[in-house]
Design an enzyme around this catalytic site. Structure first.
Site, PDB file in Angstrom:
ATOM      1  N   LYS A 196       0.853  -1.185   0.000  1.00  0.00           N
ATOM      2  CA  LYS A 196       0.000   0.000   0.000  1.00  0.00           C
ATOM      3  C   LYS A 196       0.888   1.233   0.000  1.00  0.00           C
ATOM      4  O   LYS A 196       1.712   1.422   0.891  1.00  0.00           O
ATOM      5  CB  LYS A 196      -0.905   0.003   1.229  1.00  0.00           C
ATOM      6  CG  LYS A 196      -1.768   1.251   1.333  1.00  0.00           C
ATOM      7  CD  LYS A 196      -2.792   1.158   2.434  1.00  0.00           C
ATOM      8  CE  LYS A 196      -3.584   2.448   2.539  1.00  0.00           C
ATOM      9  NZ  LYS A 196      -4.623   2.352   3.558  1.00  0.00           N
ATOM     10  N   LYS A 254      -2.234  -1.455  -3.856  1.00  0.00           N
ATOM     11  CA  LYS A 254      -3.097  -0.280  -3.794  1.00  0.00           C
ATOM     12  C   LYS A 254      -2.264   0.979  -3.915  1.00  0.00           C
ATOM     13  O   LYS A 254      -1.246   1.056  -3.230  1.00  0.00           O
ATOM     14  CB  LYS A 254      -3.823  -0.325  -2.445  1.00  0.00           C
ATOM     15  CG  LYS A 254      -4.715   0.830  -2.169  1.00  0.00           C
ATOM     16  CD  LYS A 254      -5.320   0.670  -0.801  1.00  0.00           C
ATOM     17  CE  LYS A 254      -6.112   1.931  -0.513  1.00  0.00           C
ATOM     18  NZ  LYS A 254      -6.521   1.991   0.849  1.00  0.00           N
TER      19      LYS A 254
HETATM   20  C1  PBG Z   1      -7.512   3.382   5.743  1.00  0.00           C
HETATM   21  C2  PBG Z   1      -7.745   3.230   4.287  1.00  0.00           C
HETATM   22  C3  PBG Z   1      -7.551   4.178   3.271  1.00  0.00           C
HETATM   23  C4  PBG Z   1      -8.056   3.624   2.112  1.00  0.00           C
HETATM   24  C5  PBG Z   1      -8.508   2.339   2.416  1.00  0.00           C
HETATM   25  N1  PBG Z   1      -8.294   2.116   3.757  1.00  0.00           N
HETATM   26  C6  PBG Z   1      -7.034   5.575   3.328  1.00  0.00           C
HETATM   27  C7  PBG Z   1      -5.674   5.837   3.798  1.00  0.00           C
HETATM   28  O1  PBG Z   1      -4.841   4.949   3.963  1.00  0.00           O
HETATM   29  O2  PBG Z   1      -5.421   7.011   4.083  1.00  0.00           O
HETATM   30  C8  PBG Z   1      -8.130   4.340   0.776  1.00  0.00           C
HETATM   31  C9  PBG Z   1      -9.188   3.847  -0.166  1.00  0.00           C
HETATM   32  C10 PBG Z   1      -9.505   4.769  -1.293  1.00  0.00           C
HETATM   33  O3  PBG Z   1      -8.878   5.834  -1.502  1.00  0.00           O
HETATM   34  O4  PBG Z   1     -10.433   4.424  -2.041  1.00  0.00           O
HETATM   35  N2  PBG Z   1      -6.339   2.909   6.246  1.00  0.00           N
END
Ligand code: PBG
Length: 329
Positions: A196, A254
């Site tokens: 991520k 992601k």
């Molecule tokens: C929370 C999380 C996030 C997303 C999914 N889980 C945001 C972040 O890490 O700040 C993002 C999903 C999206 O942008 O569609 N940890």
């Protein structure tokens, strides 16, 4: 005589193109993210995510039944938590009667076969908007993992099929797996957000949940000490392999489209299913360009979903699930 081989032969008609098509996206590929809020009869559009909504539990129930009828088999739950319930340790995340726990039960009651996955991270519950506990300008790793493990147990108790840690703490998959085993949740799966990235594409999501890092002294302004540097490739493989070794059943990359090189590398490296999250910013970009008449919404959406699957995604978390059904019928 040249050419004997003409590649265009296999493109001459739609029928032959259908016959030789390598990648076909179906409703089975989708994991549908859903945003849940307190209240009744609430279905409010998220300003930076046109035609996507935050829903109260009664609306969630209807939505899940609809999604099941349309052919979807899995949802990914997120909750928007009122500010007065937020603290540094995300205490509300462990409340057995909390919104997430009630949302899980709502989905399972409405539609027992629908797979329920839950986001596991502190940010929606954190007064600082961070995925972990903040102390002296740092995000505490091991202390956070312990809370994430308790959160995972709480979600499993409420009926979640999979927990999906999205926090990027080191070692949290092992901590969560051991905790689930100790509590007897041997069949509760873990879908790890393994690679991520610290991405600017999460902006609309943070609007949806009001979960952006806050701008106060001694709190990091971004998530770069835990989410990955977009410049790194080998690190993504190492992160993912470690999560598999620690017990992740499914791994994830992601965001989606800008990271398809990473998706393919990881697909080639690991044997577990690979999920890809086409994130909120990717959704917002297509919606905005289409609203301006600059892009063909449906064609671009289908092309991107197909590209994500072609790159190696076994599962696609996407806000376009219902748009996809509208087109495919
Ligand atoms: C929370 C999380 C996030 C997303 C999914 N889980 C945001 C972040 O890490 O700040 C993002 C999903 C999206 O942008 O569609 N940890």
């Amino acid at each position: 005589m040249y050419p004997l081989i003409r590649n265009r032969r296999l493109r001459t008609t739609e029928s032959v193109r259908r016959l030789v098509r390598e990648t076909v996206v179906t409703t089975d590929d989708f994991l549908v993210p859903l945003f849940v809020v307190e209240g009744k009869g609430i279905k409010e559009e998220i300003p930076s995510m046109p035609n996507y909504f935050r829903m109260s539990l009664d609306e969630l129930e209807k939505e899940v039944k609809d999604l099941w009828k349309m052919g979807f088999c899995a949802v990914l739950l997120f909750v928007k938590v009122p500010d007065d319930l937020k603290d540094n340790k995300g205490t509300e995340a462990l409340n057995p009667e909390g919104l997430m726990q009630r949302a899980i039960k709502t989905v399972k009651n409405a539609c027992p076969e629908m797979l329920v996955m839950t986001d596991v991270a502190l940010d929606p519950f954190s007064s600082y908007g961070h995925d972990g506990i903040v102390a002296e300008g740092q995000i505490l790793n091991d202390e956070t993992s312990e809370v994430l493990a308790e959160m995972s147990i709480s979600h499993a108790q409420a009926g979640a099929d999979f927990v999906a840690p999205s926090d990027m703490m080191d070692g949290r998959i092992l901590t969560i797996r051991e905790a689930l085993e100790d509590e007897g949740f041997t069949n509760t799966g873990i879908m790890s957000y393994s690679a991520k990235y610290a991405s600017a594409y999460y902006g609309p999501f943070r609007d949806a949940l009001d979960s952006a890092p806050v701008d106060i002294a001694n709190v990091p302004k971004d998530k770069k000490t835990y989410q990955m540097d977009p410049a790194n490739r080998f690190e993504a493989i190492r992160e993912t392999q470690m999560d598999v070794d620690e017990g992740a059943d499914i791994v994830m990359v992601k965001p989606g489209l800008p990271y398809l090189d990473i998706v393919r590398e990881i697909k080639n490296e690991v044997e577990v299913p690979v999920a890809v999250y086409q994130v909120s910013g990717e959704y917002a970009m297509i919606k905005a360009a289409a609203q301006k008449g600059w892009l063909d919404h449906d064609a671009v959406m289908m092309e991107q979903l197909t590209a994500i699957k072609r790159a190696g995604a076994n599962i696609i978390a996407s806000y376009f699930a219902k748009d996809f059904v509208r087109i495919m019928g």
